[in-house]
Design an enzyme around this catalytic site. Structure first.
Site, PDB file in Angstrom:
ATOM      1  N   CYS A 147     -14.567  -1.195  -6.985  1.00 19.32           N
ATOM      2  CA  CYS A 147     -15.594  -0.204  -6.676  1.00 19.32           C
ATOM      3  C   CYS A 147     -16.024   0.527  -7.946  1.00 19.32           C
ATOM      4  O   CYS A 147     -16.840   1.442  -7.884  1.00 19.32           O
ATOM      5  CB  CYS A 147     -15.087   0.791  -5.635  1.00 19.32           C
ATOM      6  SG  CYS A 147     -13.644   1.733  -6.155  1.00 19.32           S
TER       7      CYS A 147
ATOM      8  N   GLU B  28       0.855  -1.182   0.000  1.00 19.80           N
ATOM      9  CA  GLU B  28       0.000   0.000   0.000  1.00 19.80           C
ATOM     10  C   GLU B  28       0.896   1.238   0.000  1.00 19.80           C
ATOM     11  O   GLU B  28       1.873   1.291   0.754  1.00 19.80           O
ATOM     12  CB  GLU B  28      -0.904  -0.016   1.237  1.00 19.80           C
ATOM     13  CG  GLU B  28      -1.565   1.295   1.585  1.00 19.80           C
ATOM     14  CD  GLU B  28      -2.552   1.765   0.544  1.00 19.80           C
ATOM     15  OE1 GLU B  28      -2.497   2.948   0.177  1.00 19.80           O
ATOM     16  OE2 GLU B  28      -3.383   0.943   0.106  1.00 19.80           O
TER      17      GLU B  28
END
Length: 480
Positions: free
Chosen positions: A437, A361
Site C-alpha cells: 500500500c 499476524e
C-alpha cells in the site's frame, strides 16, 4: 517523520504528472492576462491553484482551512460538480479529472519510482489496473463512485451541546460537514450523520481533541460488498455513557442492514482511532462479506480492505503470481483476517491442488477472524494461523530451517523490516509475492530481496483509491 528523498521524488512526480495539463492551462491564462494588462486595467494574471496530497493510511483526510466549515461548504456547492463539498473537503483531489488522466498520472509516477529496479531486472511496470479498466484500453473510461466500503468520522462539540461530524481539516481539529460522499458506499455517510444526531438528542457530549474532554470520539461504518451487512464501531473516551443502551439501540435502528454495533474505548491522546478494548453492544460479533468466492467474518478491529472490488483484482494478481503447486507450503505474512492466504488456498483447492497455509499476524483479533474464516471455507485441516510478530516468526523459521515454498507479504505502510527480508531470503521460497500500500517502501524492500537472490518477474500497479494520489502495487519475485 521527514520524507525521504525517494518519497519526495515519487510525490513530486505524481503531482506534476497529474496536474501538468492544468498547470499548462493556467500558464496560458496567466500569459494572456499579462498581455492584456496594458490594454485593460482589469486584466490580471491568475495563479495556478495549489494542491495537496492525501495519504490513504491516515484515518483523516486532507482539508483546507475555513473559519466556518458548514457555511463554507454551502458556498462551495457547484451544481455541475460530482461532490457538493469537494472544494472544502479536499479528500478527492482529482475527482473532477477524467479517470483516464488519473490513471496516466499514476502510471507515470510508478514508472519513475521503479525505473532503477526495472532497468536492473529488464522488466517494465505493467499498465495500471483501474476500476473496470486497464490503462491503454480503448473506449470510454468510467467515473468510479461508491467504492469505499469503510467510512469514518470524528466528532466534535458545537454550540449549545451540538455534536458535529464530518472530516478533519488537515493539521487542525476543525470539522468539514459532509452531507454525502460520492465515493463512499451508499448509505454509509447517512449512518454517520445519524449517529451525531442521536448523540446530540441524548446529550452524549462529543470529544474535544484539544481539551481532551467529552465522550464520543469517532464512528466507523463498514458495509459488505457481496452482502448487505453493515457493522458500526463507536469509539468513546470512556466505557460509561449516559443513556448508553438507548443510544446503542438508536444507532442500530439507523439502517435495517446493521448487524453489529461495537464500542471501542480509546481515552488516549493522539490521532489513532481504535484502541485495544472493544465490546459488542448490539447484534452479532462480526459482519460477513465475500471475496473471490470465499466467506469472511470481519470483527470490529480486524483489518479488511476498504475497496473490495479492487481487492479482488489485487489478490488475483498475487495468487496468479504465486504459481502454487501440489504440496506447497504458503506463508501469508501480515495476514490480517487471513483473506489473501485463504483466497489462494481455496482457489487451488477448487483446481484439485492441495497446499498447506501458514498465516502470521500480530493482532489477536485478526487471528481469531482468520481461524473462523478457515472454518467457514472448509480449510481448517490445511490452514494454521498464529498470533505473532511476522519478523519474529520468520527469524525463528529461518533458524530452524523450516520449509516455505511460497511467501506472501502484505505489510503496513512502513514496509517490511530488514530482518524479515533477510530471513525470507535465507528460507529461499520459490516465489515471493509482495502486495504494497506504499510503493516507496516497497521499492526499498525489493532492492534487498534482489540482493538476497531473487529476480523481479513483474510489478503491477492497482488503483485502489480513484481520485486520490494513492496507488498500490503487486510485485512477483522468483528465486534465481
Amino acid at each position: 517523520m521527514a520524507e525521504s528523498r525517494a518519497e519526495r521524488k515519487a510525490r513530486r512526480a505524481l503531482i506534476e504528472a497529474a496536474e501538468g495539463s492544468e498547470e499548462k492551462k493556467s500558464s496560458k491564462k496567466s500569459k494572456s492576462s499579462q498581455d492584456a494588462k496594458g490594454k485593460s486595467a482589469k486584466g490580471k494574471a491568475k495563479r495556478p491553484s495549489s494542491r495537496r496530497s492525501e495519504d490513504k493510511a491516515s484515518q483523516t483526510r486532507s482539508r483546507r482551512s475555513h473559519k466556518d466549515p458548514v457555511s463554507s461548504a454551502r458556498k462551495a456547492v457547484d451544481p455541475k460538480s460530482p461532490c457538493s463539498i469537494m472544494k472544502t473537503c479536499g479528500g478527492c483531489t482529482a475527482l473532477n479529472r477524467p479517470y483516464k488522466k488519473q490513471l496516466a498520472a499514476k502510471q507515470a509516477a510508478m514508472e519513475e519510482l521503479f525505473a532503477e529496479l526495472c532497468e536492473r531486472e529488464g522488466v517494465a511496470v505493467d499498465p495500471i489496473r483501474g476500476m473496470g479498466v486497464t490503462l491503454g484500453d480503448p473506449g470510454k473510461y468510467p467515473a468510479p463512485r461508491g467504492f469505499r466500503h469503510k467510512a469514518a468520522t470524528p466528532f466534535a462539540p458545537g454550540k449549545e451541546g451540538a455534536v458535529r461530524c464530518g472530516f478533519f481539516e488537515r493539521g487542525t481539529h476543525r470539522i468539514v460537514a459532509v452531507p454525502e460522499c460520492p465515493v463512499e458506499a451508499p448509505g454509509a455517510r447517512q449512518i454517520l450523520n445519524g449517529i451525531a444526531r442521536e448523540a446530540e438528542r441524548l446529550h452524549i457530549p462529543a470529544f474535544n481533541e484539544d481539551k481532551h474532554l467529552g465522550l464520543l470520539r469517532y464512528a466507523v461504518v463498514r458495509c459488505g460488498w457481496r452482502t448487505d451487512q453493515i457493522m458500526v464501531t463507536l469509539v468513546t473516551a470512556q466505557r460509561d455513557l449516559p443513556h448508553a443502551q438507548e443510544f446503542f439501540e438508536a444507532v442500530a435502528a439507523l439502517d435495517p442492514h446493521i448487524v453489529t454495533v461495537a464500542q471501542n474505548i480509546n481515552g488516549r491522546p493522539g490521532n489513532a482511532i481504535l484502541s485495544e478494548e472493544t465490546r459488542i453492544v448490539y447484534g452479532a460479533e462480526c459482519m460477513r462479506d465475500q471475496l473471490l468466492g470465499c466467506e469472511f467474518d470481519i470483527s470490529p478491529t480486524a483489518f479488511y480492505q476498504t475497496n473490495p472490488q479492487q481487492t479482488e483484482l489485487l489478490y488475483r494478481l498475487a495468487i496468479d503470481g504465486m504459481d502454487l503447486q501440489q504440496g506447497d507450503i504458503l506463508m501469508d505474512a501480515y495476514c490480517g483476517s487471513g483473506t489473501i492466504g485463504l483466497c489462494a488456498a481455496k482457489d487451488v483447492q477448487d483446481k484439485g491442488i492441495g497446499i498447506m497455509l501458514l498465516g502470521v499476524e500480530r493482532n489477536p483479533a485478526g487471528i481469531a477472524d482468520a481461524r473462523r474464516n478457515a472454518e467457514l471455507n472448509g480449510l481448517t485441516r490445511s490452514a494454521w494461523f498464529m498470533a505473532d510478530d511476522a519478523t519474529d516468526y520468520i527469524l525463528d523459521a529461518a533458524d530452524n530451517n523450516e520449509r516455505i515454498d511460497v511467501l506472501s507479504i502484505d505489510p503496513p505502510r512502513a514496509g517490511s523490516t530488514p530482518e524479515f527480508l533477510e530471513a525470507a531470503c535465507a528460507l529461499k521460497p520459490r516465489r515471493i509475492t509482495y502486495i504494497s500500500c506504499n510503493p516507496v517502501t516497497q521499492e526499498r524492500d525489493l532492492h534487498q530481496l534482489l540482493d538476497g537472490g531473487y529476480r523481479l518477474l513483474k510489478i503491477t500497479p492497482v488503483d485502489m483509491f480513484p481520485h486520490t494520489d494513492h496507488t498500490e502495487t503487486v510485485a512477483v519475485l522468483e528465486r534465481r
